[in-house]
Structures are given as C-alpha cells and as structure tokens.
Design a protein around this motif. Sequence first.
Motif, PDB file in Angstrom:
ATOM      1  N   ILE A  48      54.175 -36.924 -77.998  1.00 51.78           N
ATOM      2  CA  ILE A  48      55.195 -37.449 -77.093  1.00 51.78           C
ATOM      3  C   ILE A  48      55.844 -38.624 -77.814  1.00 51.78           C
ATOM      4  CG2 ILE A  48      55.655 -38.566 -74.880  1.00 51.78           C
ATOM      5  CD1 ILE A  48      53.160 -37.118 -73.773  1.00 51.78           C
ATOM      6  N   TYR A  49      57.161 -38.634 -77.862  1.00 51.09           N
ATOM      7  CA  TYR A  49      57.832 -39.759 -78.510  1.00 51.09           C
ATOM      8  C   TYR A  49      59.132 -40.076 -77.779  1.00 51.09           C
ATOM      9  CZ  TYR A  49      60.712 -36.189 -80.853  1.00 51.09           C
ATOM     10  OH  TYR A  49      61.544 -35.140 -81.130  1.00 51.09           O
ATOM     11  N   SER A  50      59.681 -41.243 -78.105  1.00 50.61           N
ATOM     12  CA  SER A  50      60.924 -41.682 -77.480  1.00 50.61           C
ATOM     13  C   SER A  50      61.912 -42.099 -78.557  1.00 50.61           C
ATOM     14  CB  SER A  50      60.655 -42.852 -76.538  1.00 50.61           C
ATOM     15  OG  SER A  50      61.837 -43.236 -75.860  1.00 50.61           O
ATOM     16  N   ALA A  51      63.176 -41.841 -78.283  1.00 51.89           N
ATOM     17  CA  ALA A  51      64.271 -42.252 -79.161  1.00 51.89           C
ATOM     18  C   ALA A  51      65.479 -42.569 -78.273  1.00 51.89           C
ATOM     19  CB  ALA A  51      64.601 -41.144 -80.157  1.00 51.89           C
ATOM     20  N   VAL A  52      66.534 -43.104 -78.887  1.00 46.96           N
ATOM     21  CA  VAL A  52      67.712 -43.504 -78.129  1.00 46.96           C
ATOM     22  C   VAL A  52      68.978 -43.002 -78.814  1.00 46.96           C
ATOM     23  CG1 VAL A  52      69.083 -45.499 -77.371  1.00 46.96           C
ATOM     24  CG2 VAL A  52      66.609 -45.565 -77.180  1.00 46.96           C
ATOM     25  N   PHE A  53      69.910 -42.464 -78.020  1.00 47.63           N
ATOM     26  CA  PHE A  53      71.269 -42.159 -78.465  1.00 47.63           C
ATOM     27  C   PHE A  53      72.121 -43.377 -78.107  1.00 47.63           C
ATOM     28  CE2 PHE A  53      69.872 -37.740 -77.847  1.00 47.63           C
ATOM     29  CZ  PHE A  53      70.508 -37.078 -78.897  1.00 47.63           C
ATOM     30  N   ILE A  57      72.832 -34.461 -74.394  1.00 45.08           N
ATOM     31  CA  ILE A  57      72.324 -33.094 -74.219  1.00 45.08           C
ATOM     32  C   ILE A  57      73.134 -32.125 -75.081  1.00 45.08           C
ATOM     33  CG2 ILE A  57      72.128 -31.158 -72.600  1.00 45.08           C
ATOM     34  CD1 ILE A  57      71.331 -33.230 -70.441  1.00 45.08           C
ATOM     35  N   ASN A  58      74.459 -32.216 -75.010  1.00 46.55           N
ATOM     36  CA  ASN A  58      75.311 -31.331 -75.810  1.00 46.55           C
ATOM     37  C   ASN A  58      75.042 -31.488 -77.300  1.00 46.55           C
ATOM     38  OD1 ASN A  58      76.495 -30.236 -73.529  1.00 46.55           O
ATOM     39  ND2 ASN A  58      78.251 -31.621 -73.586  1.00 46.55           N
ATOM     40  N   SER A  59      74.815 -32.711 -77.746  1.00 47.73           N
ATOM     41  CA  SER A  59      74.508 -32.973 -79.157  1.00 47.73           C
ATOM     42  C   SER A  59      73.206 -32.288 -79.564  1.00 47.73           C
ATOM     43  CB  SER A  59      74.423 -34.483 -79.393  1.00 47.73           C
ATOM     44  OG  SER A  59      74.009 -34.759 -80.705  1.00 47.73           O
ATOM     45  N   ASP A  60      72.173 -32.437 -78.731  1.00 49.15           N
ATOM     46  CA  ASP A  60      70.881 -31.795 -79.032  1.00 49.15           C
ATOM     47  C   ASP A  60      70.998 -30.275 -79.024  1.00 49.15           C
ATOM     48  OD1 ASP A  60      69.332 -34.010 -79.548  1.00 49.15           O
ATOM     49  OD2 ASP A  60      68.327 -34.034 -77.600  1.00 49.15           O
ATOM     50  N   GLU A  99      70.931 -45.443 -69.861  1.00 47.58           N
ATOM     51  CA  GLU A  99      70.659 -46.884 -69.848  1.00 47.58           C
ATOM     52  C   GLU A  99      71.874 -47.582 -70.437  1.00 47.58           C
ATOM     53  OE1 GLU A  99      68.564 -48.780 -68.495  1.00 47.58           O
ATOM     54  OE2 GLU A  99      66.996 -47.382 -67.949  1.00 47.58           O
ATOM     55  N   GLY A 100      72.743 -48.088 -69.573  1.00 47.32           N
ATOM     56  CA  GLY A 100      73.962 -48.733 -70.057  1.00 47.32           C
ATOM     57  C   GLY A 100      74.789 -47.739 -70.854  1.00 47.32           C
ATOM     58  N   ASN A 101      75.151 -48.111 -72.091  1.00 44.28           N
ATOM     59  CA  ASN A 101      75.930 -47.238 -72.968  1.00 44.28           C
ATOM     60  C   ASN A 101      75.052 -46.373 -73.861  1.00 44.28           C
ATOM     61  OD1 ASN A 101      78.378 -48.220 -72.009  1.00 44.28           O
ATOM     62  ND2 ASN A 101      78.341 -49.934 -73.439  1.00 44.28           N
ATOM     63  N   SER A 102      73.781 -46.299 -73.557  1.00 46.29           N
ATOM     64  CA  SER A 102      72.851 -45.529 -74.373  1.00 46.29           C
ATOM     65  C   SER A 102      72.078 -44.543 -73.509  1.00 46.29           C
ATOM     66  CB  SER A 102      71.864 -46.467 -75.072  1.00 46.29           C
ATOM     67  OG  SER A 102      72.544 -47.368 -75.922  1.00 46.29           O
ATOM     68  N   VAL A 103      71.440 -43.591 -74.177  1.00 45.09           N
ATOM     69  CA  VAL A 103      70.597 -42.620 -73.487  1.00 45.09           C
ATOM     70  C   VAL A 103      69.201 -42.676 -74.106  1.00 45.09           C
ATOM     71  CG1 VAL A 103      70.246 -40.171 -72.952  1.00 45.09           C
ATOM     72  CG2 VAL A 103      72.563 -41.117 -73.012  1.00 45.09           C
ATOM     73  N   VAL A 104      68.219 -42.984 -73.284  1.00 45.59           N
ATOM     74  CA  VAL A 104      66.820 -42.968 -73.713  1.00 45.59           C
ATOM     75  C   VAL A 104      66.340 -41.529 -73.607  1.00 45.59           C
ATOM     76  CG1 VAL A 104      64.461 -43.717 -73.130  1.00 45.59           C
ATOM     77  CG2 VAL A 104      66.378 -45.337 -72.964  1.00 45.59           C
ATOM     78  N   THR A 105      65.643 -41.059 -74.629  1.00 45.92           N
ATOM     79  CA  THR A 105      65.010 -39.746 -74.557  1.00 45.92           C
ATOM     80  C   THR A 105      63.503 -39.916 -74.653  1.00 45.92           C
ATOM     81  OG1 THR A 105      65.130 -39.349 -76.952  1.00 45.92           O
ATOM     82  CG2 THR A 105      66.983 -38.549 -75.600  1.00 45.92           C
ATOM     83  N   VAL A 106      62.798 -39.083 -73.914  1.00 43.66           N
ATOM     84  CA  VAL A 106      61.338 -39.005 -74.000  1.00 43.66           C
ATOM     85  C   VAL A 106      61.045 -37.531 -74.234  1.00 43.66           C
ATOM     86  CG1 VAL A 106      59.135 -39.438 -72.865  1.00 43.66           C
ATOM     87  CG2 VAL A 106      61.092 -40.946 -72.407  1.00 43.66           C
ATOM     88  N   VAL A 107      60.378 -37.236 -75.345  1.00 44.42           N
ATOM     89  CA  VAL A 107      60.201 -35.866 -75.809  1.00 44.42           C
ATOM     90  C   VAL A 107      58.718 -35.506 -75.835  1.00 44.42           C
ATOM     91  CG1 VAL A 107      60.626 -34.294 -77.742  1.00 44.42           C
ATOM     92  CG2 VAL A 107      62.227 -36.171 -77.299  1.00 44.42           C
ATOM     93  N   VAL A 108      58.395 -34.302 -75.369  1.00 48.80           N
ATOM     94  CA  VAL A 108      57.059 -33.739 -75.565  1.00 48.80           C
ATOM     95  C   VAL A 108      57.239 -32.501 -76.418  1.00 48.80           C
ATOM     96  CG1 VAL A 108      57.056 -32.336 -73.448  1.00 48.80           C
ATOM     97  CG2 VAL A 108      54.882 -32.992 -74.515  1.00 48.80           C
ATOM     98  N   SER A 109      56.360 -32.350 -77.389  1.00 46.23           N
ATOM     99  CA  SER A 109      56.489 -31.252 -78.333  1.00 46.23           C
ATOM    100  C   SER A 109      55.108 -30.723 -78.683  1.00 46.23           C
ATOM    101  CB  SER A 109      57.190 -31.777 -79.593  1.00 46.23           C
ATOM    102  OG  SER A 109      57.341 -30.756 -80.521  1.00 46.23           O
ATOM    103  N   ALA A 110      55.005 -29.396 -78.791  1.00 42.41           N
ATOM    104  CA  ALA A 110      53.724 -28.778 -79.155  1.00 42.41           C
ATOM    105  C   ALA A 110      53.975 -27.540 -80.011  1.00 42.41           C
ATOM    106  CB  ALA A 110      52.952 -28.385 -77.902  1.00 42.41           C
ATOM    107  N   PHE A 111      52.988 -27.202 -80.826  1.00 43.43           N
ATOM    108  CA  PHE A 111      53.087 -26.031 -81.692  1.00 43.43           C
ATOM    109  C   PHE A 111      52.674 -24.750 -80.976  1.00 43.43           C
ATOM    110  CE2 PHE A 111      52.804 -29.485 -84.775  1.00 43.43           C
ATOM    111  CZ  PHE A 111      53.902 -29.195 -85.551  1.00 43.43           C
ATOM    112  N   LEU A 112      51.760 -24.860 -80.017  1.00 38.92           N
ATOM    113  CA  LEU A 112      51.279 -23.684 -79.299  1.00 38.92           C
ATOM    114  C   LEU A 112      51.687 -23.756 -77.825  1.00 38.92           C
ATOM    115  CD1 LEU A 112      47.624 -23.496 -80.696  1.00 38.92           C
ATOM    116  CD2 LEU A 112      49.617 -22.163 -81.435  1.00 38.92           C
ATOM    117  N   LYS A 113      52.039 -22.609 -77.273  1.00 38.06           N
ATOM    118  CA  LYS A 113      52.468 -22.531 -75.884  1.00 38.06           C
ATOM    119  C   LYS A 113      51.392 -23.055 -74.928  1.00 38.06           C
ATOM    120  CE  LYS A 113      54.328 -19.342 -72.469  1.00 38.06           C
ATOM    121  NZ  LYS A 113      54.704 -17.970 -72.155  1.00 38.06           N
TER     122      LYS A 113
END
Length: 190
Positions: free
Chosen positions: A69-74, A83-86, A136-150
């Motif tokens: 799980i990680y977070s990043a910001v646009f 969303i469209n960018s991703d 968040e203001g002029n930015s977008v916080v993302t929180v991502v969960v990612s896994a290799f197996l379903k």
Amino acid sequence: MKKVFLLFLLLPSIAMSETNSILGYFEDRSYWLTMPHGFYQDGKTAQKIGAIFLLLPQGYNFNSSPAVIYSAVFSDKNVEEAINSDVKKFLSQSPSLTVNDAKSVTSHDGKTILIKEFINPASRQQPYESVAYIQEGNSVVTVVVSAFLKANYEYILPEYMKMVSSYESADVKVKHNKSSKKDAASGASS
C-alpha cells in the motif's frame, strides 16, 4: 477482587484495540490514515519509488511482499484528470488491462473518495491494483493497494477500504530542517 480480575481481562483487549496511523504530507497539507493491522512503513523504499509512504506486511520487504500500500500525489490536477491520466498511462502499457468503474466512499472527514480498480493478470508488475483518488486543494492524493496474486489482493482489499475510509486531512504545513554536513560540522542550524 472481581473488579481487579475484570480489569486484567479488559487490559489485553484495550491494548489490542489501539490503532496505528500513518501521516502523509505535501506542500501545505497533511493527511492521516489508519494503517491495516500487521503492516509497517518502509520509508527508505518509499523514497526510492517516489511515494509519500509505503506500507508492507510485517516480515516482508518490498520485493517479497504479497501486497503493498502506498501513497502519492498528483499536483495541479483534479480527480477526473488524475483518473484519466492513470487510465491512459496504464492502458498504453497494457491494452488488455481491465479498468473497473469507480466506487465512491466517504472519508472520516466527509470527503468523497473515488476508487478505480485496474486488473491485468498477464502483467508481471502489479496485476491487481486499486487506486483511491482524494481532492486536496489543487492536488489529488492517491492511496494505492497492489498485489501480485488475486487471492492476496482480495484478502487485503477490505482492510484497504477501511484504511481509505479513515482518511482525514488538515491544512498543516510540515517543515523540514535540512542542513548540510558542513552546517552541522560548523554548528550552524537552518
């Protein structure tokens, strides 16, 4: 005597109910999320991959983890643009990618959070992923969960949803005191 015994029975459950939170910050904003039980923060790897924070299950590192799980910001975007960018980026990398419609949840502090699911079992990198987008203001916080197996993805998804729903933000600027080795050696502070 009964009151003392009852207190001893309640203490472990009180201690177990403590929650761990993670603080993310950028520019003049900060945000808190409740971490899933059994996860820890790997700051060094987060910095290497350009994330605000990176959470891994106890006993695993970034390369061996069943889920991350990680977070990043646009910066300078709204949720729709992020969303469209991703979607555009992920589809260009893998045309067989399945992009599921966004789910909407409400954060602890009342914000609307859109969550998109990106599924590509043929991918060698992050074949199962959900991304939460929060304005968040002029930015977008993302929180991502990612896994290799379903199976791992489906297992962590309910905890991830609880984490995303716990989101709270504040207009708090976090300052870093970055001094060079030269400043430290001379006793100067910034």
